[in-house]
Design a protein around this motif. Sequence first.
Motif, PDB file in Angstrom:
ATOM      1  N   PHE A  55     -16.061 -66.908  14.872  1.00 42.20           N
ATOM      2  CA  PHE A  55     -16.664 -65.772  15.658  1.00 42.20           C
ATOM      3  C   PHE A  55     -17.577 -66.832  16.718  1.00 42.20           C
ATOM      4  O   PHE A  55     -18.119 -68.340  16.365  1.00 42.20           O
ATOM      5  N   ASP A  56     -17.291 -66.015  18.005  1.00 43.76           N
ATOM      6  CA  ASP A  56     -17.874 -67.332  19.042  1.00 43.76           C
ATOM      7  C   ASP A  56     -19.578 -67.012  19.293  1.00 43.76           C
ATOM      8  O   ASP A  56     -19.843 -67.341  20.336  1.00 43.76           O
ATOM      9  N   ALA A  57     -19.509 -66.023  18.291  1.00 45.80           N
ATOM     10  CA  ALA A  57     -21.217 -65.135  18.797  1.00 45.80           C
ATOM     11  C   ALA A  57     -21.864 -65.436  17.832  1.00 45.80           C
ATOM     12  O   ALA A  57     -21.450 -65.475  15.916  1.00 45.80           O
ATOM     13  N   MET A  58     -22.928 -65.287  17.551  1.00 42.28           N
ATOM     14  CA  MET A  58     -24.396 -65.090  16.482  1.00 42.28           C
ATOM     15  C   MET A  58     -24.678 -63.691  16.169  1.00 42.28           C
ATOM     16  O   MET A  58     -25.696 -63.347  16.684  1.00 42.28           O
ATOM     17  N   PRO A  59     -24.589 -62.996  14.956  1.00 42.30           N
ATOM     18  CA  PRO A  59     -24.696 -61.612  14.801  1.00 42.30           C
ATOM     19  C   PRO A  59     -26.788 -62.130  14.149  1.00 42.30           C
ATOM     20  O   PRO A  59     -26.320 -62.754  13.698  1.00 42.30           O
ATOM     21  N   ARG A  60     -27.692 -61.060  14.924  1.00 38.16           N
ATOM     22  CA  ARG A  60     -29.101 -61.740  14.014  1.00 38.16           C
ATOM     23  C   ARG A  60     -28.936 -59.930  13.887  1.00 38.16           C
ATOM     24  O   ARG A  60     -28.972 -59.129  13.580  1.00 38.16           O
ATOM     25  N   THR A  61     -30.663 -60.468  13.268  1.00 40.91           N
ATOM     26  CA  THR A  61     -30.985 -58.883  12.646  1.00 40.91           C
ATOM     27  C   THR A  61     -31.806 -58.250  13.033  1.00 40.91           C
ATOM     28  O   THR A  61     -32.302 -59.181  14.282  1.00 40.91           O
ATOM     29  N   LYS A  62     -32.293 -57.572  12.855  1.00 40.84           N
ATOM     30  CA  LYS A  62     -33.172 -56.655  13.453  1.00 40.84           C
ATOM     31  C   LYS A  62     -34.725 -57.526  13.417  1.00 40.84           C
ATOM     32  O   LYS A  62     -34.855 -57.196  14.999  1.00 40.84           O
ATOM     33  N   GLU A  63     -35.009 -58.037  12.822  1.00 41.49           N
ATOM     34  CA  GLU A  63     -36.164 -59.130  12.561  1.00 41.49           C
ATOM     35  C   GLU A  63     -35.687 -60.211  13.487  1.00 41.49           C
ATOM     36  O   GLU A  63     -36.837 -60.487  14.348  1.00 41.49           O
TER      37      GLU A  63
END
Length: 277
Positions: A222-230
Amino acid sequence: MYKVYGVSHSDLDRIDTTTAHPARRYNYWLGGKDNFAADRESGDAIAAVYPAIRTTALENRRFLRRAVRFVAEQGVRQFLDIGTGIPTADNTHEVAQAIAPESRIVYVDNDPIVLTHARALLTSTPEGATAYIDADLRDVDGILAHPDLRRTLDLDRPVAVMLIAIVHFLFDDDRPYETVRRLLDPLPSGSCLVLTHGTSDLASPEVRAHAEAEMRAGRLRFDAMPRTKEQVAEFFTGLELVDPGIVPIIDWRPTVPEADRPPVTDVAMYGAVARKP
């Protein structure tokens, strides 16, 4: 062979057709034709792990329309849309100027193909204005000081900063929270942040397990970084979130009944709008 019309030779030199670009991959997921083999291969690899990615892309555009309409109805007449993407239906200026023809929009992207299409297709109403800046989100100073932005927007009046499906391309080393804060710091009270961000929170356990296995095997990167809601909430520190807050994009002020929306597990994106006090 893919041909690029209307792009200067200097811009052609900057186009890397061997590496996927997020804007062109997004165009592919939306059914567009302005993409290369590398974009399609990358898009298909992600879709193999997360088949609902095309649904996410479509719902992200629908969120943009609803959010721009809401902000314009609140009286904001200036928009800074960073990570514009290749133009499609109901772009930011079209939605805003349908409500207030005097709205002024600056688009920013770092793909020459995007900027070429933008200059050709994103025409303003006579009462308003649009401008297009070739820049990267990481270059906040360059964006805010750009003469085309200064000619188009009055930074003493409220501006809606549009960061639609772009901040997740900033990894921690890129200082994403600082980048967003620096964009908003010079703007007056009443300005808005409109943001969507990829997340793995909403994925089913099966999809998560599949993705992790593919990454461990080296078949997916992935060239993106998924993040949590927090983690997404940190982008809104010091701002006043508009109801319903940070939610899956399909649940942000929806215009269709819940029964007609895709399941939340098919939309891996949070969205929110917030005001600067």
